[in-house]
Design a protein around this motif. Sequence first.
Motif, short mmCIF file in Angstrom:
data_model
loop_
_atom_site.label_atom_id
_atom_site.label_comp_id
_atom_site.label_asym_id
_atom_site.label_seq_id
_atom_site.Cartn_x
_atom_site.Cartn_y
_atom_site.Cartn_z
N ARG A 76 10.62 -1.81 7.34
CA ARG A 76 12.05 -2.12 7.38
C ARG A 76 12.40 -3.15 8.44
N ASP A 77 11.69 -3.17 9.55
CA ASP A 77 11.99 -4.14 10.61
C ASP A 77 11.18 -5.42 10.49
N GLY A 78 10.30 -5.50 9.48
CA GLY A 78 9.53 -6.71 9.25
C GLY A 78 8.37 -6.94 10.19
N THR A 79 8.07 -5.99 11.06
CA THR A 79 7.00 -6.22 12.03
C THR A 79 5.61 -6.04 11.44
N ARG A 80 5.50 -5.30 10.34
CA ARG A 80 4.19 -5.09 9.71
C ARG A 80 4.34 -5.37 8.22
N THR A 81 3.40 -6.14 7.67
CA THR A 81 3.49 -6.53 6.27
C THR A 81 2.15 -6.34 5.57
N ALA A 82 2.19 -6.27 4.25
CA ALA A 82 0.97 -6.16 3.47
C ALA A 82 1.18 -6.79 2.11
N VAL A 83 0.15 -7.49 1.60
CA VAL A 83 0.22 -8.10 0.27
C VAL A 83 -1.12 -7.92 -0.42
N VAL A 84 -1.11 -7.65 -1.71
CA VAL A 84 -2.34 -7.49 -2.47
C VAL A 84 -2.22 -8.21 -3.80
N TYR A 85 -3.30 -8.97 -4.19
CA TYR A 85 -3.26 -9.58 -5.52
C TYR A 85 -4.63 -9.52 -6.17
N VAL A 86 -4.60 -9.46 -7.50
CA VAL A 86 -5.83 -9.41 -8.29
C VAL A 86 -5.74 -10.46 -9.40
N THR A 87 -6.90 -10.88 -9.88
CA THR A 87 -6.93 -11.83 -10.98
C THR A 87 -7.34 -11.11 -12.25
N SER A 88 -6.38 -10.42 -12.85
CA SER A 88 -6.58 -9.71 -14.11
C SER A 88 -5.22 -9.22 -14.55
N ASP A 89 -5.18 -8.46 -15.65
CA ASP A 89 -3.91 -7.93 -16.13
C ASP A 89 -3.35 -6.85 -15.21
N GLY A 90 -4.22 -6.19 -14.46
CA GLY A 90 -3.74 -5.14 -13.58
C GLY A 90 -3.27 -3.92 -14.35
N GLY A 91 -4.20 -3.23 -15.02
CA GLY A 91 -3.87 -2.03 -15.76
C GLY A 91 -3.42 -0.89 -14.86
N GLN A 92 -3.20 0.27 -15.47
CA GLN A 92 -2.63 1.40 -14.71
C GLN A 92 -3.53 1.80 -13.55
N ASP A 93 -4.84 1.85 -13.76
CA ASP A 93 -5.75 2.24 -12.68
C ASP A 93 -5.70 1.22 -11.54
N THR A 94 -5.71 -0.06 -11.91
CA THR A 94 -5.66 -1.11 -10.90
C THR A 94 -4.36 -1.03 -10.11
N GLN A 95 -3.25 -0.87 -10.83
CA GLN A 95 -1.95 -0.78 -10.17
C GLN A 95 -1.91 0.37 -9.18
N GLN A 96 -2.44 1.51 -9.58
CA GLN A 96 -2.38 2.68 -8.72
C GLN A 96 -3.15 2.47 -7.43
N VAL A 97 -4.33 1.86 -7.53
CA VAL A 97 -5.13 1.64 -6.31
C VAL A 97 -4.49 0.57 -5.43
N MET A 98 -3.83 -0.42 -6.05
CA MET A 98 -3.11 -1.41 -5.26
C MET A 98 -1.97 -0.75 -4.48
N ILE A 99 -1.22 0.12 -5.15
CA ILE A 99 -0.13 0.83 -4.48
C ILE A 99 -0.67 1.72 -3.37
N THR A 100 -1.82 2.35 -3.64
CA THR A 100 -2.45 3.19 -2.61
C THR A 100 -2.82 2.37 -1.39
N LEU A 101 -3.38 1.19 -1.62
CA LEU A 101 -3.74 0.32 -0.51
C LEU A 101 -2.52 -0.01 0.34
N MET A 102 -1.43 -0.39 -0.32
CA MET A 102 -0.21 -0.72 0.41
C MET A 102 0.22 0.44 1.30
N GLY A 103 0.29 1.62 0.70
CA GLY A 103 0.75 2.78 1.44
C GLY A 103 -0.16 3.15 2.59
#
Length: 387
Positions: free
Chosen positions: A347-374
């Motif tokens: 919320r204060d912008g002091t810590r950030t995270a970004v993730v990207y993949v080169t594929s369609d990003g199916g449900q399994d991929t999306q879930q692990v990306m969200i997990t990484l962010m969290g």
Amino acid sequence: MHGLRRRRRGPLVLAGLATVVLAASTAPTAAAKPRPADPLQRQVEAIHDTGAVGVHAEVTSPDARDSAYAGTAAMNTRRPMPRDGRFRIGSATKTFTATVALQLVGEGQMSLEDTAEQWLPGVVRGNGNDGSQITVRQLLQHTSGIPDVGPQIPALTSADGYRAERFRTYTPEELVRLAMRHPPKFSPGTDWSYSNTNYTLAAMIIHKVTGRSWAREVKDRIIRPLGLRDTSTPGVFPSIPGPHAQGYAAFGTDTGIDVTELNASMAVGSGSIISTVHDLNRFYAALLGGRLLAPTQLDEMTTTMPAPELGVRYGLGLAEIPLPCGGSYFGHRGELLGYVTWGGATRDGTRTAVVYVTSDGGQDTQQVMITLMGQELCRARSLALQP
């Protein structure tokens, strides 16, 4: 103590809460492999294991930057991912568009309660669509009820459509006319539904208010002031300039094809920006840190409502996503043919995270990306709290 160690740049990992970015990359050599205990590298490899061709993640905080790579820059090759490779950020573009619109509101040039009809007479009309009943706020919030034009773009919906129309140019007016062939999904302000057409209209309003193109306003108000040297609004140019990984899409089949070349004019305002994980980190840090919007407008952007389609809360061009350790962060998912990203900041912008993949990003991929962010944002928080 933040407990975030600096690493040399390379096919490693930038670990930190401020920003996580996952992007396509090759597997590092044995000599360059991070220690198995590195949590960011483990998460990036877990994403790659879901079928992504390439993955790149970056996490930043005020005193550290860490990144990780997995996979390759192109299918069936050993070519390593370029450092700070560029990619299409897809719907993460919407946060840029909303930021420009809110700057104009802060300057008194327009209001969130202005109607689409006021700025674009006769544009939102037909089959029950009525621009006189739709406000700028509802466009940015996805509560307008306007149908999404995305499913009507052949290049985005099938391999044959992509091959036939990947170089086709659309005007914003043409996109809105395509959307107006369909009735609204609901009366304005009564429900929530994601629609790229909302942001095509927002880009048109920005043009009408300022007398300058959406692309020019994004460059002058965000890209140049923040020094985002690897971020661009490509217009009709179909190639990704500079170092980049190839993007792949399967269009619902078992076989992915190279979709790197694309005239992204169908996504002006809604998904056409090209950037890097590092530039996105800087953008989210500046936005949530109050460098781009006055407090009143930032409060408007981060005041959220339920967005059932996404499973999160949504403000004005920015989603609020819950953290597994409690609380939430602000960011946006992005996808445009072959590139999928998640990014955001505390919320204060002091810590950030970004993730990207080169594929369609199916449900399994999306879930692990969200997990990484969290996990990365929570891990950085816990480190920051240590004495």
